[in-house]
Every structure is written in structure tokens, then in C-alpha cells.
Design an enzyme around this catalytic site. Structure first.
Site, PDB file in Angstrom:
ATOM      1  N   TYR B 117       0.823  -1.215   0.000  1.00 10.09           N
ATOM      2  CA  TYR B 117       0.000   0.000   0.000  1.00 10.09           C
ATOM      3  C   TYR B 117       0.857   1.266   0.000  1.00 10.09           C
ATOM      4  O   TYR B 117       0.339   2.372   0.170  1.00 10.09           O
ATOM      5  CB  TYR B 117      -0.942   0.010   1.211  1.00 10.09           C
ATOM      6  CG  TYR B 117      -1.946  -1.133   1.211  1.00 10.09           C
ATOM      7  CD1 TYR B 117      -2.926  -1.226   0.221  1.00 10.09           C
ATOM      8  CD2 TYR B 117      -1.911  -2.125   2.187  1.00 10.09           C
ATOM      9  CE1 TYR B 117      -3.843  -2.274   0.215  1.00 10.09           C
ATOM     10  CE2 TYR B 117      -2.827  -3.181   2.179  1.00 10.09           C
ATOM     11  CZ  TYR B 117      -3.782  -3.249   1.191  1.00 10.09           C
ATOM     12  OH  TYR B 117      -4.693  -4.278   1.183  1.00 10.09           O
ATOM     13  N   TYR B 498     -11.493  -0.979  -0.194  1.00 12.60           N
ATOM     14  CA  TYR B 498     -11.493  -0.569   1.217  1.00 12.60           C
ATOM     15  C   TYR B 498     -10.224   0.177   1.558  1.00 12.60           C
ATOM     16  O   TYR B 498     -10.182   0.910   2.542  1.00 12.60           O
ATOM     17  CB  TYR B 498     -11.707  -1.790   2.124  1.00 12.60           C
ATOM     18  CG  TYR B 498     -10.474  -2.410   2.743  1.00 12.60           C
ATOM     19  CD1 TYR B 498      -9.678  -3.288   2.030  1.00 12.60           C
ATOM     20  CD2 TYR B 498     -10.106  -2.135   4.060  1.00 12.60           C
ATOM     21  CE1 TYR B 498      -8.553  -3.867   2.601  1.00 12.60           C
ATOM     22  CE2 TYR B 498      -8.983  -2.707   4.639  1.00 12.60           C
ATOM     23  CZ  TYR B 498      -8.209  -3.562   3.904  1.00 12.60           C
ATOM     24  OH  TYR B 498      -7.094  -4.134   4.472  1.00 12.60           O
ATOM     25  N   ARG B 499      -9.196   0.048   0.721  1.00  7.15           N
ATOM     26  CA  ARG B 499      -7.865   0.573   1.047  1.00  7.15           C
ATOM     27  C   ARG B 499      -7.055   0.476  -0.225  1.00  7.15           C
ATOM     28  O   ARG B 499      -7.315  -0.373  -1.066  1.00  7.15           O
ATOM     29  CB  ARG B 499      -7.291  -0.345   2.118  1.00  7.15           C
ATOM     30  CG  ARG B 499      -5.943  -0.037   2.712  1.00  7.15           C
ATOM     31  CD  ARG B 499      -5.672  -1.089   3.775  1.00  7.15           C
ATOM     32  NE  ARG B 499      -4.383  -0.962   4.406  1.00  7.15           N
ATOM     33  CZ  ARG B 499      -3.873  -1.867   5.248  1.00  7.15           C
ATOM     34  NH1 ARG B 499      -4.577  -2.947   5.540  1.00  7.15           N
ATOM     35  NH2 ARG B 499      -2.696  -1.690   5.800  1.00  7.15           N
TER      36      ARG B 499
HETATM   37  C1  LIG Z   1       2.613 -10.416   2.784  1.00  2.00           C
HETATM   38  C2  LIG Z   1       1.762  -9.351   3.356  1.00  2.00           C
HETATM   39  C3  LIG Z   1       0.626  -9.701   4.086  1.00  2.00           C
HETATM   40  C4  LIG Z   1      -0.187  -8.710   4.625  1.00  2.00           C
HETATM   41  N1  LIG Z   1      -1.287  -9.084   5.349  1.00  2.00           N
HETATM   42  C5  LIG Z   1      -2.098  -8.135   5.863  1.00  2.00           C
HETATM   43  C6  LIG Z   1      -3.240  -8.495   6.620  1.00  2.00           C
HETATM   44  O1  LIG Z   1      -3.496  -9.659   6.863  1.00  2.00           O
HETATM   45  N2  LIG Z   1      -4.042  -7.513   7.099  1.00  2.00           N
HETATM   46  C7  LIG Z   1      -3.756  -6.211   6.892  1.00  2.00           C
HETATM   47  O2  LIG Z   1      -4.506  -5.349   7.377  1.00  2.00           O
HETATM   48  N3  LIG Z   1      -2.685  -5.828   6.188  1.00  2.00           N
HETATM   49  C8  LIG Z   1      -1.831  -6.760   5.668  1.00  2.00           C
HETATM   50  N4  LIG Z   1      -0.727  -6.354   4.961  1.00  2.00           N
HETATM   51  C9  LIG Z   1      -0.477  -4.913   4.740  1.00  2.00           C
HETATM   52  C10 LIG Z   1       0.454  -4.251   5.803  1.00  2.00           C
HETATM   53  O3  LIG Z   1       1.691  -4.895   5.825  1.00  2.00           O
HETATM   54  C11 LIG Z   1      -0.108  -4.277   7.205  1.00  2.00           C
HETATM   55  O4  LIG Z   1      -1.370  -3.671   7.247  1.00  2.00           O
HETATM   56  C12 LIG Z   1       0.769  -3.543   8.239  1.00  2.00           C
HETATM   57  O5  LIG Z   1       0.313  -3.818   9.533  1.00  2.00           O
HETATM   58  C13 LIG Z   1       0.768  -2.029   8.031  1.00  2.00           C
HETATM   59  O6  LIG Z   1       2.019  -1.517   8.369  1.00  2.00           O
HETATM   60  P1  LIG Z   1       2.293  -0.756   9.750  1.00  2.00           P
HETATM   61  O7  LIG Z   1       1.513  -1.410  10.821  1.00  2.00           O
HETATM   62  O8  LIG Z   1       3.749  -0.724   9.911  1.00  2.00           O
HETATM   63  O9  LIG Z   1       1.631   0.625   9.481  1.00  2.00           O
HETATM   64  P2  LIG Z   1       2.272   1.987   9.068  1.00  2.00           P
HETATM   65  O10 LIG Z   1       2.956   1.857   7.757  1.00  2.00           O
HETATM   66  O11 LIG Z   1       3.078   2.459  10.199  1.00  2.00           O
HETATM   67  O12 LIG Z   1       0.958   2.852   8.904  1.00  2.00           O
HETATM   68  C14 LIG Z   1      -0.076   2.551   8.063  1.00  2.00           C
HETATM   69  C15 LIG Z   1      -0.785   3.836   7.655  1.00  2.00           C
HETATM   70  O13 LIG Z   1      -1.253   4.562   8.783  1.00  2.00           O
HETATM   71  C16 LIG Z   1      -0.638   5.832   8.879  1.00  2.00           C
HETATM   72  N5  LIG Z   1      -0.167   5.983  10.270  1.00  2.00           N
HETATM   73  C17 LIG Z   1       0.622   5.110  10.923  1.00  2.00           C
HETATM   74  N6  LIG Z   1       0.851   5.526  12.150  1.00  2.00           N
HETATM   75  C18 LIG Z   1       0.220   6.706  12.304  1.00  2.00           C
HETATM   76  C19 LIG Z   1       0.086   7.611  13.385  1.00  2.00           C
HETATM   77  N7  LIG Z   1       0.667   7.370  14.552  1.00  2.00           N
HETATM   78  N8  LIG Z   1      -0.660   8.721  13.196  1.00  2.00           N
HETATM   79  C20 LIG Z   1      -1.268   8.942  12.021  1.00  2.00           C
HETATM   80  N9  LIG Z   1      -1.183   8.111  10.965  1.00  2.00           N
HETATM   81  C21 LIG Z   1      -0.441   7.003  11.107  1.00  2.00           C
HETATM   82  C22 LIG Z   1       0.522   5.824   7.943  1.00  2.00           C
HETATM   83  O14 LIG Z   1       0.746   7.085   7.377  1.00  2.00           O
HETATM   84  C23 LIG Z   1       0.094   4.813   6.904  1.00  2.00           C
HETATM   85  O15 LIG Z   1      -0.687   5.455   5.933  1.00  2.00           O
HETATM   86  C24 LIG Z   1       0.126  -7.349   4.424  1.00  2.00           C
HETATM   87  C25 LIG Z   1       1.262  -7.002   3.693  1.00  2.00           C
HETATM   88  C26 LIG Z   1       2.075  -7.988   3.172  1.00  2.00           C
HETATM   89  C27 LIG Z   1       3.294  -7.564   2.426  1.00  2.00           C
END
Ligand SMILES: Cc1cc2nc3c(=O)[nH]c(=O)nc-3n(C[C@H](O)[C@H](O)[C@H](O)COP(=O)(O)OP(=O)(O)OC[C@H]3O[C@@H](n4cnc5c(N)ncnc54)[C@H](O)[C@@H]3O)c2cc1C
Ligand SMILES: Cc1cc2nc3c(=O)[nH]c(=O)nc-3n(C[C@H](O)[C@H](O)[C@H](O)COP(=O)(O)OP(=O)(O)OC[C@H]3O[C@@H](n4cnc5c(N)ncnc54)[C@H](O)[C@@H]3O)c2cc1C
Lengths: 555, 555
Positions: B117, B498-499
Site C-alpha cells: 500500500y 477498502y484501502r
Molecule cells: C505479505 C503481506 C501480508 C499482509 N497481510 C495483511 C493483513 O493480513 N491484514 C492487513 O490489514 N494488512 C496486511 N498487509 C499490509 C500491511 O503490511 C499491514 O497492514 C501492516 O500492519 C501495516 O504496516 P504498519 O503497521 O507498519 O503501518 P504503518 O505503515 O506504520 O501505517 C499505516 C498507515 O497509517 C498511517 N499511520 C501510521 N501511524 C500513524 C500515526 N501514529 N498517526 C497517524 N497516521 C499514522 C501511515 O501514514 C500509513 O498510511 C500485508 C502485507 C504484506 C506484504
């Protein structure tokens, strides 16, 4: 605190041929008449009523839209100048544009049965009440496959219930009703009201909204923001920010349609009643309930109710204690009444959902968890007399609208009521602390403490009803004063209300004041951006638009 | 569509001693250096990194914060000018005030593992990325009694999981994890991500936020807006409007702490796998699942997965079909692979929660419902080999973080990925329509269709992963083009995402355009009121602040 102490703020009262008319703030009679002519020019005469007739409180079935029929301040303080009934979203848009043009505040209600919280009355005297439900009362869709529906404002619980029966889905889809079935599904949800099935969180179980914004634009949220979407009733969000919340307990728009989730028939239901004899059993009862709620052994929103509130359903205070002389019932008389009615100090009403093969063994588990509490009693429907309140709860747990709750209005003559509704952790110590605080203050102010805890998994809504004699202005004012003391007492202990009467919104909002009222300032920023003329429900939930802020409107 | 086609918009690129530096829009190198000096004056030097070194994609465990490591456009388009790591809410406030002073856009990430994403990359080139999680990574509270916790941004799923074990609550409180455990609980919830236990709706199970607004003010929502409240983790609302939603998938603030609900141990869990041999079984499988989901016979978020996606977990495309030459796998080869891996066209992974005495008979019910589907197979953990993906799903269903999902990145060399994520009704016809549309377009653009349906009660998230070779710029661009076609195709059929990836936010937001983009205009009004200087995540979810709007930033 009422109109008379804020002469600059209330709309001017003028005598008309029929009665006094309270004008919108800053509007002369001449302007008002011109504005009404303008309104009639696109709404017709038949959908507008000028509120200059006698104030009639009506009753639950005939709800007053002109004022708060359970008024706690002067009867004519929270009062409409006129009531208009739109027939379509386009009408609503036109009315909103009209309000902006004339700077006249609007106060939409869906049904206006928000009794105990202000009824249909507007916060600002002289506002134009919009009777959204009168003509916009259609069930726009019911989808059996997703167990969802889409409603206009005027659909009541009883209306939705009857409709499902009529279209042959009464056995398949259950609705969730609050204690009374005459309110609107939409208005209740917008005020974040509560019901008692597993779908009891009404706001949490809505899906998608259509809202007319304070500038007259209409917006759809959720998946229906995508034209032609077939997921509008199934998924609560759209892509991007989720805005729905800023339209709940809020003054940021008028909702013209809203989706709701229904409950598929769970295949059976076992309602039950557990009676706790002693006042202090409250602590043990709540602490025993907590893990059962969290684990979803109990999956709905059951209630732990003061035995005396049940008693109030069965008879009036004068029936039980003719010599009360207006005093609160002391504990020895309470004990006598509870004994007489075969009640305990606290009564728990719960339900298990599913086929008998599951609910029967689960009921045994439930009983075993409470068995250690002295003198506890377990009863099912077959164990109680026909007049037992359990039969009413059983209906409510099954999503069948009832009217039984009106019975306790006989407790005092000419009963009006006012709810105090703090949130409590599901903890015996907290429950006891809240009851202790409320009961002491009620007695101090000469009222009976009547309380119930509605228990969701992680918190309880502690609903305290103050019943007062509407015919006695002093008693009304005393009830209001009691509420004001309770709100402050509660805040000092870290408890806040989930909802309140329009008269108390400023005070309650003021307790949510972390970091120098940061939340209120955020709400005000949003409000001013959406409603620059301040025409939409000014003062609702304590949020005032710029033109009213700091002008002494707060109560 | 990338940097080069919007020369006026991207920050100017300047050569430094180390590499190119992309400056924030409208900021000269001189201004940038002064701004950085100013930033260092209150943040110190050690918490700021200027992004002028080589761009290193890293890997899942070493996430790039400088840019999108799975970039679909030019690698240096979505790129930071610097990364700053605040240590406290006060730091965050100071950084936000600094950004307003210098008009430099900020892009907060909690962990930055938003892979598929956009990763940690900012939407506007040259933004300053805020690495919220590096130093603000504390678990502020765990409450066993309410099954809740309060977290700072940097708490990962695996971190929370380990912490609960360490404090002896590992058996009592279960967390919900997405497919991979390395993301942050907060960032995932803010993007409205999904997990697979009964608490799989991460946003729906949050409770209370602390947010630094674009003006530097800090606000608390929910019951913690009341100072000293003891219900902040238990009740999701405050009195008055519920504002939390405007901080999800949004650019209206930086979240510094957030409460979450955990799951009390349900006393057991039975994970299972149901294999559907034929491609067209999809329809019957989904229609059979619908009533089971609605009635909560299945109470979590199970998945119906393309068999080929499972195969991709077990081997690479070249392992299975050495002569592929970059082509998508045709159905006859698919059949051979599925046969070889003992898989079906679709595989359903589910779980039943509760003690064995309940899950064992329920499993019989589940099987009986699917028994009519030809060649269907039912398997439990003991029926499958050790390498079976079922073991991984079993862990995820129990809230145990895993890394197995990384395995399918071997499908193509140098795999980058891009998710297409439309919402579907829980209906066989819709599922088939979406799969048909996606598969045809994938093949047309030379990619394999790999899809899974994550099924909530009333809707399914259809997650399609496009795996591409990052080393081939043409393939990256082709993946992006495919997504753009799919978004339009879906919208025409009434389906919305949704995203989405940051590159596609404008297009996806544009499909939610009911009534001349009324929802977007509402979002913009709120955005402009809260962020007049447009410094907070401009362009996130397609919402642009006034100073960027209509300037050609949209992609
Ligand atoms: C193989 C694979 C499997 C995956 N499976 C899933 C799954 O099962 N379910 C799922 O939901 N996703 C999945 N993902 C997508 C993603 O990896 C996850 O959602 C992951 O948890 C998001 O990264 P993060 O928690 O580090 O969020 P971040 O990258 O830290 O944040 C996500 C978003 O929220 C915003 N944000 C973060 N923190 C803040 C803050 N403190 N204040 C304001 N805005 C903020 C950021 O700007 C960004 O837009 C998958 C990805 C891969 C590659
Ligand atoms: C004996 C008794 C028992 C009760 N039990 C319960 C109970 O169990 N649970 C419970 O929740 N409440 C209960 N109440 C309170 C109240 O009666 C109900 O909540 C009732 O459903 C609310 O009235 P209504 O639906 O007619 O809403 P309305 O009065 O129509 O609206 C409620 C609020 O929402 C706003 N609103 C309504 N429609 C719109 C719209 N279209 N656009 C924008 N704003 C709108 C109104 O301005 C008002 O502030 C009880 C009251 C009594 C007297």
C-alpha cells in the site's frame, strides 16, 4: 438558568392571537412572518405549524413537538417557534438553505420521543423543529441475505417490527428495541441509544448514512458513496476518512436515510431472572458478571436492576406507602415492599441465545457461577407470575417492542423524568461507588434513587431515573439541581455521562475537558467549518457555533 | 504519472555529497537547510536523518523508511527528504508546529510496514517522514479485567504478543494479528486493516485515541477526554460527537496513543481447512458460508483462498513451471500444480472458538453444510503434512504472529507487490463476478491472479495481490496500469476498494463520487479547517489540502 435569566438570549416572546410565540433569536416578528411566508412558498401551508397555541404535554403516544413535555426548567424555555415536516431529502435541503438565508436555527427530530433527554424540544428557544418522521417514514429496503435494512427517519421500532412480520421475515430477522418501542430507529441510534439483544449497540450496528449538511448539500457515507454500490448495507466504511461519528450526538447535519444491521434468528432464546436479596450483593454480582460478559457467555446487553425499580413497575409509591408525603422511600420500607413483591435488592435480567440444546446447558453454567451468593434465586418464565416484569424483558430480549416501561411513570403523580446516565466499568467497587453517590444525593434532594445497569462487554450504562411531579415547578427545578450536582460528583470520581438532557449538555460536555477542553475546541472547529451561519441545532451536546459561543447561551 | 510527468509538483531534486535529495515542494535547498537546523535545535541531531544516501529497499525485517520499497512508479517518486523520530507527544507537537512554520509536509508512520500500500513512503515527494514507532514504542497499560490495552505507535503485534506472555497473561488474553506480525497495532488499525480472530476488525476494536492535530494541539477522544476517567479503555465514545473516524485512513492528525480491545481466552480453538476442487465451487462455497457467517456459527474472519495462492506459499513459479517465461500460469498448468500440492481450486480456512465440547459438535455441523459440494474435503491439523499452510493459519487464528506469508514473495524474483482490495457482498454471484473480472485483467496484463476473500459477517474483503519483479521498471509500471484498470472496472460493477496504495488514492477516492463528489468535498472542508497550511499527509486517501488542490498533484 432558564429563559428569564437570559433575556438577551431567548428569542423575544410576542403575544399572538392564540398565545405567546417565541421567536428565533435576533428575529423580529415582522422578519419571522416574512421568513414563514418564504417557507410556505416552497413547502406549502399544510406542512408548517406555528407554535403559538396552548402548550399541551400530550403523552407517550401523542408526543409534543412544540416543547419538552418533561420540562425541567420553565415549560416554555425549550420551545419551538414553528414545526415543519419535510417530505423528501430535497425538501430538507430547501429548508436548510432557507434557514441559512434567514439565520433561523433548525432542530430536526425523527419522532421526538427523546423523553428524559429533552423530548422533541430544541436547545435554542424559538428554533424551527423539523418533524423528519411524519412524512419521511418509509422502510426503503430490507435485505434478508445480509440481514440489513435501510430506513427513513420516521420508522419506529414497532413500525419496523410490524413490517418484517408483514413481509414474512418476522421469524427470520430480529430487530433490537430499547425499553419502549415508539421511538425511531434512526433518532435513537443518532443519540447512541441502547437496546438489549446482541445488537443492542444501535450506533455500532448502523451501516451507511445520507446526510444533509448545514450548507444544504447532501452526502452519502460508507459504500453508498460509490454510485451503484451493492455493499452499502454490508460494510460500514468508505475509502478514506470515516465521517459518520461526527453526525452522532452532534449538530453537523440532518440524516435522511440510514442503514441498520438486523439479527438473524438465533434459533431460540432463554430469558431468565436472577434475584439478589441483599443490597451489597451488587458488588459480587457485578464481579461475577464481568468474566461472563467478556467471554460472551452472555452475548447480549443484560440489565442489573434495582429491585425497587421493578416494584415501581407494579405499583405507585402511594400504593406501597400512603404516608410518604413526598419523601424518598427509606430502606426499611423498601425492604417491606421488596418482600411483598417477592423481589430482591437487585434483579438481573439476562437471556441466552441459540437452540435449546445449547441454552439449557449454558443456563446451568450461569447458575453455577452465581450459586455462591447468599439467598440468590434463579427463575425462568414458568417460575414467575404473569405480571412479572420478566415477561416484558423476555419480549425485549427477543426484539419485540413493548410499552411496559411506561408503568413506572405511575410512581409519582404527573410523572416527568430526567435520566442521569454515567458510564461505569464492569466492576463491583465502581458500581457500588456510583450507587452510593447517586442514592445519597437523590435522598438529599428528596427523590427516590431508581437505577439500572445495562451491561455491555466492557462497561455498564448506569441509568438513573429521577421521577418528579411535573405539576410542581419547584420539584422540576430540584430535579435539575440534583442532576447538576450528580454530574459534578461523578466527574470528580472519574465518571462521565454517555448522554444527557438538552438542559445539561453544556455541563456534561464541560466535564470532558482534558487539556483545556481540547475535544470541545476540535468539535467547534468542525462545527464552524460545516455550519458557518450556526443554523444547525446550536448547542446540541454543548457544541455552540461561533455566532452563539460566549454569548451567555450556556446553561 | 510519476515524478517526471509532474515536474512542477515534485520537490526539486538537488545533488548533495551523498546522493540526490528530494526537497519538499516549494522549498529551496537553503530554506531546507535552515529548517533542518531549526528542527535539530529542539530534536537534537541524533533523531533526524537526511535522506540523501543510496535508496536501499531493505526487506520485511529491515523496512525502508526513505521510500516505497515495493515502488510501482519511479523508485524515487514517493520519497522522504528526511526522517525524524520523536520521543514523546510533546516532541510530536513541536515537530508539527515546526512544519507549520516552514510549510513542510509531514508523513507519520508507526512502523512503516504498509507493504503493498506504499510502505513508509509519503504521498508528496520530499515530505518529512515521522518514524513514530522508533522511540514511542511502549505498552502503556494492559488491563486483564477489561481485556484491553493502551499502546504507543511503535508496538508491533509480535511485541504485544511477547509482552503478554512475559507478564503472565499470554494464556488469558489473545491478540488479533494480520497475516504478518511485524506491523504496528496502531498503524494497521488506522488504515483499517484486518485480522482473523473474532476481533479481526482492528479499527472496530480500538477504544480511545490521543491525537496531535495539524495545529499542534493534542486531544483525547472517548472517555479519556474526561480527566481521571477509568473508562477510557472500556467505552468507545465520549459525550457529544464521535470524532475518531476522521483520523482513520485520513490526514487529520498524528496518533500518539490508542486503546485496543483484546480477546479473553475462549477456552479452545479448532482450526480447519475445507478444500473445494473445482473453480466454480466458489459460488456454492460462498453461498453456503453466508448464513453460517451471519448466524455467527463462524464467529471470526475466515478466508476463502485461491488454491494457487497456497501453492505459491510452497514453491516459486519457476519451480512449478520452469518454462513460464514471465507468462501467467494457464489453467491446465494450474490444475497440475494443484494436484501435485494436493490442493483444490479454492481452500477455506476457518476456526471454531470455545472448549472442545462445543467445537467438536459444531465442526460436524459445519461439515454437514458443505457436504453437498462435489469432491469437497475436510481436514484438521492432524490430517495435513507439517508444511501445510493450515498450521500457519491455525497460529494466526489463535493470535500468534507468524511470517509464513512472506513465503509467497518467492513466486517471482525480486518480488514487489501491490494489493487490489475491493469489498464484495457475501454472495457467490458477486464473488465469481469479481474473480472473473480480476483474473481476465491480470492475464491481459501478464500477471497471475492470486486472490483471497476475507469474510466478515456481511461482506468480504477480496484481496488480490499482484506480484511483480521489482528489478523490471516496465513490470512495475504494468502492475500499476493493471490496478488502474481494475479500479475502474470494479466501480462500473458497483464495487469499491477498502484501502489502496498511495499511488492510487486519488483514483479510488474518485470512485466514491456520489452527488458530484459530496463526500470528498466534506472531507476537504474538514481538512481545510483542521490543517489550513496543508502540512499533514497531503494527498493521503486522495484528500488534498487547499494549497495543493487542483495544482496537478493528483495521480
Ligand atoms: C505479505 C503481506 C501480508 C499482509 N497481510 C495483511 C493483513 O493480513 N491484514 C492487513 O490489514 N494488512 C496486511 N498487509 C499490509 C500491511 O503490511 C499491514 O497492514 C501492516 O500492519 C501495516 O504496516 P504498519 O503497521 O507498519 O503501518 P504503518 O505503515 O506504520 O501505517 C499505516 C498507515 O497509517 C498511517 N499511520 C501510521 N501511524 C500513524 C500515526 N501514529 N498517526 C497517524 N497516521 C499514522 C501511515 O501514514 C500509513 O498510511 C500485508 C502485507 C504484506 C506484504
Ligand atoms: C420510559 C422510558 C424508557 C426509555 N428506554 C430507553 C432505552 O431503553 N434505550 C434508549 O436508548 N433510550 C431510552 N429512552 C429514551 C428515549 O425515549 C429513546 O432513546 C427514544 O428512542 C428516542 O426518541 P426518538 O427515537 O423519537 O428520537 P428523536 O427524539 O427523534 O431524536 C433523538 C435525538 O437525535 C436527533 N435526531 C433525530 N433525528 C435526527 C435526524 N434525522 N437528523 C439529525 N438529528 C436527528 C434529535 O435532535 C435528538 O437530539 C427511554 C425513555 C423513557 C421515557
Amino acid at each position: 438558568m432558564a429563559g428569564s435569566t437570559h433575556p438577551a438570549n431567548t428569542g423575544r416572546s410576542v403575544e399572538t392571537a392564540r398565545r405567546k410565540l417565541t421567536l428565533p433569536p435576533g428575529i423580529s416578528l415582522h422578519q419571522f412572518e416574512r421568513a414563514m411566508d418564504d417557507l410556505r412558498s416552497f413547502m406549502g401551508t399544510e406542512h408548517i405549524e406555528i407554535n403559538d397555541g396552548p402548550l399541551n404535554d400530550g403523552d407517550y403516544y401523542h408526543t409534543a413537538l412544540s416543547h419538552d413535555s418533561y420540562s425541567v426548567m420553565e415549560r416554555d424555555y425549550f420551545i419551538a417557534s414553528a414545526v415543519v415536516s419535510p417530505g423528501s431529502t430535497a425538501d430538507v435541503q430547501a429548508i436548510v438553505r432557507w434557514a441559512n438565508k434567514w439565520k433561523i436555527p433548525l432542530w430536526p427530530v425523527s419522532i421526538g420521543r427523546n423523553l428524559g433527554y429533552g423530548g422533541a424540544a430544541p436547545r435554542v428557544p424559538g428554533s424551527v423543529v423539523m418533524n423528519m418522521g411524519l412524512r419521511m417514514n418509509q422502510i426503503l429496503n430490507v435485505d434478508e441475505h445480509t440481514a440489513t435494512c435501510v430506513l427513513q427517519p420516521g420508522v419506529t421500532y414497532v413500525g419496523l417490527y410490524e413490517h418484517l412480520k408483514k413481509i414474512g421475515l418476522g421469524d427470520k430477522l430480529l430487530i433490537d428495541v430499547p425499553d419502549l418501542g415508539g421511538g425511531s430507529v434512526m433518532g435513537n441510534a443518532l443519540d447512541r441509544g441502547v437496546g438489549y439483544t446482541p445488537m443492542g449497540d444501535h450506533w455500532g450496528n448502523h451501516c451507511g448514512m445520507e446526510v444533509v449538511l448545514p450548507n444544504g448539500e447532501v452526502v452519502r457515507t460508507g459504500m453508498d458513496a460509490l454510485p451503484g454500490s451493492n455493499c452499502g448495507q454490508s460494510y460500514q466504511h468508505n475509502f478514506g476518512p470515516s465521517v459518520d461519528g461526527i453526525f452522532s450526538q452532534a449538530s453537523n447535519g440532518i440524516v435522511t436515510r440510514m442503514g441498520f444491521w438486523l439479527m438473524p434468528n438465533p434459533g431460540g432464546m432463554l430469558p431468565f431472572m436472577i434475584t439478589f436479596k441483599h443490597r451489597d450483593d451488587l458488588i459480587d454480582a457485578v464481579d461475577t458478571l464481568r468474566p461472563m460478559m467478556l467471554s460472551r457467555l452472555l452475548g447480549n446487553i443484560p440489565s442489573l436492576r434495582l429491585g425497587m425499580w421493578d416494584a415501581a413497575t407494579y405499583g405507585s409509591k402511594s400504593d406501597y406507602w400512603p404516608e410518604h408525603g413526598g419523601r424518598p422511600v427509606p430502606e426499611d420500607i423498601e425492604d417491606r415492599i421488596l418482600e411483598q413483591e417477592d423481589l430482591g435488592a437487585w434483579v438481573f435480567y439476562g437471556a441466552l441465545y441459540g437452540p435449546d440444546s445449547i441454552t439449557a446447558p449454558t443456563w446451568e453454567v450461569v447458575k453455577s457461577k452465581f450459586a455462591h451468593i447468599k439467598d440468590v434465586r434463579f427463575q425462568l418464565r414458568e417460575d414467575v407470575p404473569e405480571r412479572s416484569y420478566l415477561h416484558d424483558r423476555a419480549a425485549v430480549f427477543a426484539g419485540v417492542p413493548t410499552w411496559r416501561e411506561l408503568d413506572w411513570h405511575r410512581w409519582v403523580p404527573n410523572a416527568g423524568e430526567l435520566f442521569f446516565a454515567p458510564i461505569s466499568p464492569v466492576s463491583g467497587v465502581d458500581a457500588k461507588k456510583q450507587v452510593g453517590m447517586c442514592k445519597a444525593r437523590c435522598i438529599e434532594y428528596g427523590f427516590d434513587y431508581l437505577g439500572t445497569f445495562y451491561i455491555a462487554a466492557r462497561e455498564m450504562h448506569h441509568i438513573v431515573t429521577i421521577l418528579f411531579d411535573r405539576a410542581k415547578p419547584e420539584e422540576r427545578r430540584r430535579a435539575e439541581k440534583l442532576l447538576r450536582v450528580l454530574i459534578d460528583d461523578a466527574a470528580k470520581l472519574g465518571y462521565g455521562e454517555y448522554r444527557t438532557h438538552i438542559a445539561l449538555g453544556d455541563q456534561v460536555a464541560g466535564t470532558y475537558n482534558w487539556n483545556n477542553n481540547a475535544l470541545m475546541r476540535l468539535n467547534e472547529t468542525i462545527k464552524d467549518a460545516l455550519d458557518p451561519n450556526g443554523i444547525m441545532q446550536p448547542g446540541r451536546s454543548g457544541v455552540w457555533p461561533k455566532s452563539y459561543r460566549g454569548q451567555g447561551w450556556e446553561l
